[in-house]
Write a protein that holds these residues in place. Structure first.
Motif, short mmCIF file in Angstrom:
data_model
loop_
_atom_site.label_atom_id
_atom_site.label_comp_id
_atom_site.label_asym_id
_atom_site.label_seq_id
_atom_site.Cartn_x
_atom_site.Cartn_y
_atom_site.Cartn_z
N ALA A 211 0.83 -1.21 0.00
CA ALA A 211 0.00 0.00 0.00
C ALA A 211 0.86 1.26 0.00
O ALA A 211 0.56 2.24 -0.69
N LEU A 212 1.96 1.26 0.79
CA LEU A 212 2.84 2.42 0.83
C LEU A 212 3.45 2.70 -0.54
O LEU A 212 3.53 3.85 -0.99
N ALA A 213 3.87 1.63 -1.21
CA ALA A 213 4.44 1.79 -2.55
C ALA A 213 3.38 2.24 -3.54
O ALA A 213 3.63 3.05 -4.43
N ASN A 214 2.16 1.74 -3.36
CA ASN A 214 1.05 2.10 -4.23
C ASN A 214 0.72 3.58 -4.13
O ASN A 214 0.43 4.25 -5.13
N ILE A 215 0.78 4.12 -2.90
CA ILE A 215 0.53 5.55 -2.69
C ILE A 215 1.56 6.40 -3.43
O ILE A 215 1.22 7.36 -4.13
N CYS A 216 2.84 6.03 -3.29
CA CYS A 216 3.90 6.78 -3.96
C CYS A 216 3.72 6.74 -5.47
O CYS A 216 3.88 7.76 -6.16
N GLY A 217 3.37 5.58 -6.00
CA GLY A 217 3.13 5.46 -7.43
C GLY A 217 1.94 6.27 -7.88
O GLY A 217 1.96 6.92 -8.94
N ALA A 218 0.87 6.27 -7.07
CA ALA A 218 -0.34 7.01 -7.41
C ALA A 218 -0.08 8.51 -7.48
O ALA A 218 -0.58 9.20 -8.38
N LEU A 219 0.72 9.02 -6.56
CA LEU A 219 1.04 10.45 -6.57
C LEU A 219 1.80 10.83 -7.84
O LEU A 219 1.56 11.89 -8.43
N LEU A 220 2.70 9.95 -8.28
CA LEU A 220 3.42 10.19 -9.53
C LEU A 220 2.47 10.13 -10.72
O LEU A 220 2.53 10.99 -11.62
N GLY A 221 1.57 9.14 -10.74
CA GLY A 221 0.63 8.99 -11.84
C GLY A 221 -0.29 10.19 -12.00
O GLY A 221 -0.55 10.66 -13.12
N VAL A 222 -0.80 10.70 -10.88
CA VAL A 222 -1.67 11.88 -10.93
C VAL A 222 -0.91 13.09 -11.44
O VAL A 222 -1.41 13.87 -12.25
N ARG A 223 0.33 13.26 -10.97
CA ARG A 223 1.14 14.41 -11.41
C ARG A 223 1.36 14.37 -12.92
O ARG A 223 1.26 15.40 -13.60
N LEU A 224 1.66 13.19 -13.45
CA LEU A 224 1.86 13.07 -14.90
C LEU A 224 0.58 13.34 -15.66
O LEU A 224 0.59 14.01 -16.71
N ALA A 225 -0.56 12.83 -15.14
CA ALA A 225 -1.84 13.02 -15.81
C ALA A 225 -2.23 14.50 -15.86
O ALA A 225 -2.69 15.01 -16.88
N LEU A 226 -2.03 15.19 -14.74
CA LEU A 226 -2.37 16.61 -14.68
C LEU A 226 -1.42 17.45 -15.54
O LEU A 226 -1.83 18.45 -16.14
N LYS A 227 -0.16 17.04 -15.61
CA LYS A 227 0.83 17.81 -16.36
C LYS A 227 0.64 17.67 -17.86
O LYS A 227 0.70 18.66 -18.60
N TYR A 228 0.39 16.45 -18.33
CA TYR A 228 0.36 16.20 -19.76
C TYR A 228 -1.06 16.11 -20.35
O TYR A 228 -1.23 16.11 -21.57
N GLY A 229 -2.08 15.99 -19.49
CA GLY A 229 -3.45 16.12 -19.96
C GLY A 229 -4.04 14.90 -20.65
O GLY A 229 -3.49 13.80 -20.62
N SER A 230 -5.16 15.14 -21.34
CA SER A 230 -5.97 14.06 -21.89
C SER A 230 -5.28 13.30 -23.02
O SER A 230 -5.48 12.10 -23.18
N GLY A 231 -4.48 13.99 -23.83
CA GLY A 231 -3.78 13.32 -24.92
C GLY A 231 -2.83 12.25 -24.42
O GLY A 231 -2.78 11.13 -24.95
N PHE A 232 -2.09 12.57 -23.36
CA PHE A 232 -1.17 11.62 -22.74
C PHE A 232 -1.93 10.45 -22.14
O PHE A 232 -1.55 9.29 -22.31
N ILE A 233 -3.03 10.74 -21.46
CA ILE A 233 -3.82 9.67 -20.82
C ILE A 233 -4.43 8.76 -21.89
O ILE A 233 -4.51 7.55 -21.71
#
Length: 253
Positions: A211-233
């Motif tokens: 779970a701890l590793a999952n949280i760290c990964g999730a924070l990175l995933g959200v940051r990438l999604a917000l930074k690069y937007g719908s095209g990247f997703i």
């Protein structure tokens, strides 16, 4: 447990959290990792431990999205309630309904989703601001009930199904659909755990570590999604759905 197994589970949980936060499908990585590391576990225990690891990453992703993406609270409530109820029913049915009966239908649905998303170049690229109406709420409820049940009883690809459904029937883009899917995913995980924990199908030490590793990964995933937007997703979504198709086709044939 060997240190190599612990490290591999942590790495896979981190990767699952990052992918799941952006486009869903963390179970595609995490469930095989648990099965490969602990092949003696019963299927219900694999699913229960996976849900414990996933729910924390999903919660952190949902919270991060809600701070950045504007979403109607009534719509979120409908999605959360329907997803919770149907996921609990699905989890309770794990030992009653063999998941093999679902796989051919799921494979067909994934292929249709991949073709539709690939051919419709503007699909999920534009977010249409709409006032909530009865039709939207009913469609959100129907989709959440169906996908929530699937997540409770099986799981892999749930986030992708949520995202596709929300784009297709609620006219949102990939970014808003990802945010909505995290709400649905969090409540489906919570409902499934409400069944798996009392029945003893959760390994807390392993699940907590992941779970701890999952949280760290999730924070990175959200940051990438917000930074690069719908095209990247959209690109990640197509890659993930393609991997799901290959995996399910291999299992079936």
């Amino acid at each position: 447990m060997d240190i190599e197994i612990i490290i591999s589970l942590i790495v896979f949980a981190f990767m699952a959290g990052a992918i799941d936060a952006a486009v869903g499908g963390g179970g595609l990585i995490q469930i095989p990792a648990i099965i490969g590391s602990l092949p003696h576990l019963a299927p219900a225990t694999v699913f229960g431990t996976n849900k414990l690891a996933s729910i924390f990453g999903t919660a952190s992703a949902a919270f991060s999205y809600l701070k950045q993406v504007k979403l109607p609270w009534l719509l979120l409530g409908i999605i959360a309630l329907c997803s919770f109820v149907s996921s609990f029913i699905g989890a309770a049915s794990v030992t009653l309904i063999p998941v093999e009966v679902f796989k051919p239908f799921i494979l067909i649905m994934l292929i249709v989703i991949a073709i539709y998303t690939f051919t419709k170049k503007q699909f999920g690229r534009v977010h249409v601001e709409q006032k909530l109406n009865r039709k939207m709420l009913v469609m959100a409820a129907i989709g959440s009930l169906a996908i929530g049940f699937y997540d409770g009883i099986f799981g892999p690809g749930t986030g992708s199904f949520f995202i596709f459904f929300f784009i297709r029937y609620l006219s949102v883009d990939f970014l808003h659909a990802s945010a909505l899917s995290k709400i649905g995913n969090f409540t489906t995980n919570l409902a499934a755990l409400s069944f798996f924990v009392p029945t003893g199908h959760v390994l807390f030490q392993i699940g907590g570590m992941m779970a701890l590793a999952n949280i760290c990964g999730a924070l990175l995933g959200v940051r990438l999604a917000l930074k690069y937007g719908s095209g990247f997703i959209r690109i990640l979504f197509l890659i993930l759905v393609s991997l799901l198709i290959c995996r399910m086709a291999y299992q079936l044939f």
